[in-house]
Scaffold this active site. Structure first.
Site, short mmCIF file in Angstrom:
data_model
loop_
_atom_site.label_atom_id
_atom_site.label_comp_id
_atom_site.label_asym_id
_atom_site.label_seq_id
_atom_site.Cartn_x
_atom_site.Cartn_y
_atom_site.Cartn_z
N TYR A 137 0.91 -1.24 0.21
CA TYR A 137 -0.01 0.40 -0.39
C TYR A 137 0.90 1.58 0.02
CZ TYR A 137 -3.66 3.29 1.64
OH TYR A 137 -4.98 4.04 1.63
N LYS A 165 -0.97 -1.93 -3.86
CA LYS A 165 -2.47 -0.20 -3.66
C LYS A 165 -1.47 1.06 -4.11
CE LYS A 165 -6.12 1.94 -1.38
NZ LYS A 165 -6.67 2.33 -0.05
N GLU A 192 -11.15 9.55 -7.92
CA GLU A 192 -11.40 11.14 -8.96
C GLU A 192 -10.40 10.77 -10.38
OE1 GLU A 192 -8.47 12.76 -6.15
OE2 GLU A 192 -10.04 11.15 -5.67
N SER A 208 -12.60 4.64 -1.51
CA SER A 208 -13.80 5.06 -0.45
C SER A 208 -14.67 5.13 -1.34
CB SER A 208 -13.00 6.11 0.56
OG SER A 208 -12.82 7.13 0.08
#
Length: 297
Positions: A137, A165, A192, A208
């Protein structure tokens, strides 16, 4: 096995009650809601899940509850990262015990660890995960750890690492990683730029806002599979209108408030020191919840 990790994975929120304790029933409803909206998997106990304001016991409890609701139905990735290697190992062992499909860990932060210390941290967690693939991550904006491309390339080639990620706006770096590692499962981390991340080589995403509109992100994936870039762009724009509002409200508390209006989460509160949503945003969040419920139906 790593390719089974591809897809749209909701970064699961963690509901709390008015006493700031884990709300297990809301958590179960949220897991079922996510399954119902057709996401491919859940990323449990990460930044969105407010893991770093929970005790180790609470994080294990969240893993257990999610596994009870979703094991075998969708892909489950347990984020087990902490600053402490030993605590991360304990959570990795719990993830294995509860039947998760993979573990993930943010780079250890706060102290100025050397890169070799980062590598040793991941090796130890991988060992405790007992065969579960590791998702590295990378989130420099929150961790403060600025990995170079060479360092990322080293981490993702450690034995046991199957995925990354990549929560970064650097799409050039995303494409560089894809070119260097064609078999690596690569997740876009910023909602986004999901469509752009896929075009830069990501296999899917972990985000999220998938908690409230996962079907839109699945629609972007499908549009790009069909070569319809214009449709993917339109869907991304619709997602970004929502994200614009959530940035104003505070993303996690805004998401919980929307889910509260959807009758999924009982109490729309994050854990302190995160404050509640400013009341001036409640009408807009309620209208968003109604819009999304109608769209989903």
């Amino acid at each position: 096995m790593a390719k089974a990790l591809q897809g749209v994975m909701a970064a699961l929120l963690t509901p709390f009650d008015h006493q700031q304790q884990l709300d297990s029933e809301s958590l179960r409803r949220l897991v079922r809601f996510n399954i119902g909206q057709g996401i491919d998997g859940l990323y449990v106990g990460g930044s969105t899940g407010e893991a770093f304001v929970q005790s180790l016991a609470e994080r294990e409890q969240v893993l257990e509850i999610v596994a009870e609701e979703a094991k075998g139905k969708i892909t489950l990735i347990a984020h087990v990262g902490t600053v402490s290697t030993a605590e991360s190992q304990q959570l990795a062992s719990a993830a294995k015990r509860y039947g998760f499909d993979a573990v993930s860990a943010v780079t250890p932060f706060y102290y100025p660890f050397s890169f070799e210390e980062h590598c040793d941290h991941y090796r130890a967690i991988i060992d405790s995960a007992d065969g579960l693939p590791m998702v590295v991550y990378n989130i420099p904006a929150l961790s403060g750890v600025k990995l170079t491309l060479d360092q990322i390339n080293t981490l993702v080639t450690l034995p046991g690492v199957s995925a990354l990620k990549q929560t970064s706006g650097d799409l050039f770096q995303m494409e560089q990683i894809r070119r260097a590692h064609p078999d690596l499962v690569l997740y876009n981390g910023y909602d986004e730029i999901f469509a752009s991340g896929l075009l830069a080589g990501a296999d899917g995403g972990i985000g999220s806002t998938y908690n409230i509109m996962g079907w839109r992100y699945q629609g972007i994936v499908q549009a790009l599979r069909e070569g319809d870039v214009a449709k993917a762009q339109r869907l991304q724009t619709e997602c970004n209108k929502v994200i614009d509002l959530l940035i104003k409200t505070g993303v996690f508390r805004g998401l919980k408030t929307v889910l509260h209006y959807m009758d999924v989460v009982s109490v729309p509160l994050c854990r302190k020191p995160l404050a509640p949503v400013d009341e001036k945003y409640l009408p807009a969040l309620k209208a968003l919840a109604q819009q999304l419920m109608e769209e989903k139906a």
